[in-house]
Enzyme design. Structure first.
Site, mmCIF file in Angstrom:
data_model
loop_
_atom_site.group_PDB
_atom_site.id
_atom_site.type_symbol
_atom_site.label_atom_id
_atom_site.label_comp_id
_atom_site.label_asym_id
_atom_site.label_seq_id
_atom_site.Cartn_x
_atom_site.Cartn_y
_atom_site.Cartn_z
ATOM 1 C CB CYS A 1 -1.025 0.117 1.020
ATOM 2 S SG CYS A 1 -0.249 -0.185 2.817
ATOM 3 N NE ARG B 1 -3.398 2.181 2.785
ATOM 4 C CZ ARG B 1 -3.571 3.089 1.903
ATOM 5 N NH1 ARG B 1 -4.843 3.475 1.368
ATOM 6 N NH2 ARG B 1 -2.561 3.894 1.487
#
Length: 229
Positions: free
Chosen positions: A188, A193
């Protein structure tokens, strides 16, 4: 534990040292062979990051994430406390980074045979509409997109956010081109994430998942990287 998950970014090592992580764990009372249960406020990003870091340093199959986090615990009427517990120091042997659990910019550029590069950022970051603070916008050439939060159900009547059922998750990942017989490289902006997707893929039985720890913080600011928009 949060203070030892990540070192200084942008041109620096990304994971904290094995010794720093070992010290944080032992200070929390963790001992070799014990299972560690991790939770956060509910979405799982922070908890999944801890899950990934511990697995990267060899704590495999000994870390669990509480589905729904602290919000689910409270909604279930479980006991809560504001007291700071007295913790007896734990004991852990030296930790070693498992190089099979992490991918670098150079390895991606050299070509990972058959790897699926999985971009877990927002659609706007993936297309380059949102560059954030990066010099470059877009995505790694050939990367497929599936945003990290697509693994979560909408909040329930108590506002608790949990993971989608395994069968639904597996179908959605496969439809996105993320197959279990391939090396998968989630990333990410800073592998928060990306680590969330790492956790989900591990639950689904994906054997070879190697997050790109440098993520877009490195790729989107390096002189020698190519991007697509």
């Amino acid at each position: 534990m949060a203070r030892c998950q990540t070192a200084e970014r942008r041109g620096r090592p990304y994971l904290a040292s094995a010794e720093a992580i070992r010290e944080a764990l032992t200070a929390s009372g963790v001992r070799d062979g014990r299972t560690v249960v991790v939770y956060d406020d509910g979405g799982g990003v922070t908890a999944a990051r801890v899950f990934y870091v511990l697995e990267a340093f060899g704590w495999r199959d000994k870390v669990k994430v509480l589905n729904g986090g602290f919000a689910a615990w409270k909604a279930a009427g479980k006991a809560v406390s504001t007291d700071t517990p007295s913790v007896e120091a734990g004991s852990i042997a030296a930790l070693t980074l498992d190089e099979r659990r992490v991918t670098t910019k150079e390895r991606i550029q050299a070509g990972l045979e058959g790897a699926v590069i999985l971009d877990t950022r927002s659609r706007e970051e993936y297309t380059g509409e949102d560059t954030r603070t990066n010099r470059k916008g877009g995505h790694i050439p050939g990367a497929v997109h599936r945003e990290w939060k697509d693994s979560l159900l909408p909040p329930d009547e108590n506002g608790v956010v949990r993971f989608k059922p395994a069968g639904q998750l597996l179908q959605e990942f496969e439809e996105a081109g993320v197959r279990r017989d391939r090396v998968v490289v989630p990333h990410c902006q800073s592998n928060q994430r990306g680590a969330h997707s790492y956790f989900v893929l591990r639950l689904l039985g994906y054997e070879d998942v190697r997050p790109y720890e440098g993520s877009w913080d490195e790729w989107g600011n390096a002189e020698d990287t190519e991007v697509e928009g």
